[in-house]
Write an enzyme that holds these catalytic residues in place. Structure first.
Site, PDB file in Angstrom:
ATOM      1  N   ARG A  13       0.838  -1.209   0.000  1.00 43.89           N
ATOM      2  CA  ARG A  13       0.000   0.000   0.000  1.00 43.89           C
ATOM      3  C   ARG A  13       0.876   1.264   0.000  1.00 43.89           C
ATOM      4  O   ARG A  13       0.991   1.962  -0.997  1.00 43.89           O
ATOM      5  CB  ARG A  13      -0.948  -0.026   1.220  1.00 43.89           C
ATOM      6  CG  ARG A  13      -2.095   0.949   1.138  1.00 43.89           C
ATOM      7  CD  ARG A  13      -1.746   2.364   1.537  1.00 43.89           C
ATOM      8  NE  ARG A  13      -1.237   2.468   2.901  1.00 43.89           N
ATOM      9  CZ  ARG A  13      -0.678   3.563   3.381  1.00 43.89           C
ATOM     10  NH1 ARG A  13      -0.547   4.638   2.635  1.00 43.89           N
ATOM     11  NH2 ARG A  13      -0.202   3.591   4.623  1.00 43.89           N
ATOM     12  N   ASP A  14       1.542   1.528   1.100  1.00 38.28           N
ATOM     13  CA  ASP A  14       2.320   2.767   1.239  1.00 38.28           C
ATOM     14  C   ASP A  14       3.453   2.807   0.214  1.00 38.28           C
ATOM     15  O   ASP A  14       3.771   3.861  -0.335  1.00 38.28           O
ATOM     16  CB  ASP A  14       2.892   2.852   2.662  1.00 38.28           C
ATOM     17  CG  ASP A  14       3.152   4.284   3.101  1.00 38.28           C
ATOM     18  OD1 ASP A  14       3.372   5.144   2.229  1.00 38.28           O
ATOM     19  OD2 ASP A  14       3.149   4.554   4.307  1.00 38.28           O
ATOM     20  N   HIS A 207       3.881   4.189  12.914  1.00 36.86           N
ATOM     21  CA  HIS A 207       4.075   4.108  11.459  1.00 36.86           C
ATOM     22  C   HIS A 207       5.179   5.113  11.131  1.00 36.86           C
ATOM     23  O   HIS A 207       4.976   6.319  11.214  1.00 36.86           O
ATOM     24  CB  HIS A 207       2.755   4.474  10.764  1.00 36.86           C
ATOM     25  CG  HIS A 207       2.859   4.558   9.277  1.00 36.86           C
ATOM     26  ND1 HIS A 207       2.452   3.530   8.442  1.00 36.86           N
ATOM     27  CD2 HIS A 207       3.303   5.533   8.456  1.00 36.86           C
ATOM     28  CE1 HIS A 207       2.641   3.888   7.182  1.00 36.86           C
ATOM     29  NE2 HIS A 207       3.158   5.095   7.158  1.00 36.86           N
ATOM     30  N   HIS A 209       8.598   6.634   8.888  1.00 34.82           N
ATOM     31  CA  HIS A 209       9.317   6.778   7.614  1.00 34.82           C
ATOM     32  C   HIS A 209      10.773   7.128   7.894  1.00 34.82           C
ATOM     33  O   HIS A 209      11.098   7.702   8.927  1.00 34.82           O
ATOM     34  CB  HIS A 209       8.658   7.859   6.747  1.00 34.82           C
ATOM     35  CG  HIS A 209       7.436   7.363   6.033  1.00 34.82           C
ATOM     36  ND1 HIS A 209       7.410   7.111   4.684  1.00 34.82           N
ATOM     37  CD2 HIS A 209       6.198   7.061   6.495  1.00 34.82           C
ATOM     38  CE1 HIS A 209       6.201   6.682   4.334  1.00 34.82           C
ATOM     39  NE2 HIS A 209       5.448   6.636   5.411  1.00 34.82           N
ATOM     40  N   CYS A 240       7.286  10.028  -0.151  1.00 36.20           N
ATOM     41  CA  CYS A 240       6.123  10.861   0.130  1.00 36.20           C
ATOM     42  C   CYS A 240       6.135  12.025  -0.842  1.00 36.20           C
ATOM     43  O   CYS A 240       7.165  12.665  -1.025  1.00 36.20           O
ATOM     44  CB  CYS A 240       6.183  11.368   1.577  1.00 36.20           C
ATOM     45  SG  CYS A 240       4.879  12.549   1.939  1.00 36.20           S
ATOM     46  N   ASN A 249       9.027   4.017   3.908  1.00 37.59           N
ATOM     47  CA  ASN A 249       8.842   3.506   5.268  1.00 37.59           C
ATOM     48  C   ASN A 249      10.148   2.915   5.784  1.00 37.59           C
ATOM     49  O   ASN A 249      11.071   2.640   5.013  1.00 37.59           O
ATOM     50  CB  ASN A 249       7.783   2.396   5.257  1.00 37.59           C
ATOM     51  CG  ASN A 249       6.389   2.947   5.055  1.00 37.59           C
ATOM     52  OD1 ASN A 249       5.877   2.937   3.937  1.00 37.59           O
ATOM     53  ND2 ASN A 249       5.779   3.429   6.109  1.00 37.59           N
TER      54      ASN A 249
HETATM   55 ZN    ZN Z   1       3.341   6.224   5.395  1.00 33.87          ZN
END
Ligand code: ZN
Length: 306
Positions: A13-14, A207, A209, A240, A249
């Site tokens: 996903r990310d 979560h 990064h 991002c 991440n």
């Molecule tokens: Zn993220």
């Protein structure tokens, strides 16, 4: 008995949402199966967002259905709103992750809603899911908790307020997210203590990064505060759009190496995990793969916790 730490893989996903090419569905399904075969028990397999916005996630229904066939795997999907939650429920997802930006600027950019409106959306999602036959776990992620590329500093008091509002809205768990990767270990200590002071054990996960190279240091600070659940991405995939140069991440392979070496049982086989990079590379051949342990090789001194 070794203490257990849950590693939730968010690469599908990310990670993939920032990839320049689209991973073919069949490869994505095999990649997810390989991650699960390495012992990962929670995977965020995609997001229910409009395919026009993020074409990489257009196959999430199919990917969720396929992942449900993997024994023992908890299948998560990200949803930005009630419509996404309804799609996730219909597909059979075990859990959903709803992002709520603590910073107003990021909230507008990410979901076109104010923070307060997005908290209300979480309330609507909880109410709708509560009226269905099957229980779906709702995790609310406080995005930009450690700083924002649009607004800069994000006050601790504001994170505490949003986390409390989300707990009141009925979310099963609250996640603190360093969306752009500006956080540092002292900040992790301060923020985890402050949020836990307000909502207790509902704060479950970080979560993180690795934008500034402090991802694992921040994870360690979280561990020291008693956090026992972390999101991470295989090969540190992604980035991002609001943080140029971000490396995505924290790297699952490096995180597992750190945790297992410290005696925390993740249930994950590091060799098999590293082997899953091959499928990732097959699916998005132009994406750079990060990670120190895969590059250096697992050292002969390594001992898994279990
Ligand atoms: Zn993220």
């Amino acid at each position: 008995m070794k203490e257990h730490v849950t590693v939730c893989e968010v690469g599908p996903r990310d990670g993939l949402q920032m990839a320049k090419s689209i991973m073919p569905t069949a490869v994505k399904a095999r990649w997810i199966a390989a991650i699960a075969a390495a012992g990962v028990k929670e995977i965020e397999v995609g997001s229910f967002v409009p395919p026009k916005l993020i074409p990489q996630m257009a196959d999430t229904e199919e990917i969720v259905r396929g992942a449900l066939a993997i024994p023992g795997l908890t299948v998560f999907a990200l949803v930005p709103n009630l419509k996404g939650a309804q799609r996730a429920y219909a597909a059979g997802a075990h859990g959903i992750e709803v992002p709520v930006s603590v910073s107003e600027g990021h909230s507008r950019a990410n979901t076109n809603k104010s923070t307060e409106e997005q908290v209300e959306e979480v309330g609507r999602i909880v109410a709708w899911l509560g009226a269905q036959d099957r229980k779906v776990r709702v995790e609310a992620g406080c995005a930009t908790s450690f700083g924002c590329s649009i607004e800069g500093d994000v006050p601790v008091s504001r994170v505490v307020r949003v986390a409390s509002a989300l707990a009141d809205a009925g979310a099963d768990a609250i996640v603190l997210a360093d969306t752009v990767g500006y956080g540092h270990p002292d900040q992790v200590h301060t923020l985890v203590r402050a949020v836990r002071g307000a909502i207790g054990e509902k704060l479950t996960k970080l979560h993180l990064h690795d934008t500034m190279g402090l991802g694992l240091a921040n994870a360690l600070a979280g561990l020291e505060e008693g956090i026992r659940s972390f999101d991470s991405a295989l090969a540190g995939l992604g980035g991002c759009p609001f943080a140029p140069g971000a490396s995505g991440n924290i790297v699952t392979e490096d995180l597992v190496f750190m945790l297992e070496s410290m005696g925390f049982d993740t249930g994950i086989d590091l060799d098999k995990l590293i082997a899953a990079r091959l499928l990732l590379h097959e699916g998005v051949p132009n994406e750079p793969l990060h990670g120190q342990v895969p590059k250096a090789g697992i050292p002969r001194t390594y001992r898994a916790a279990a």
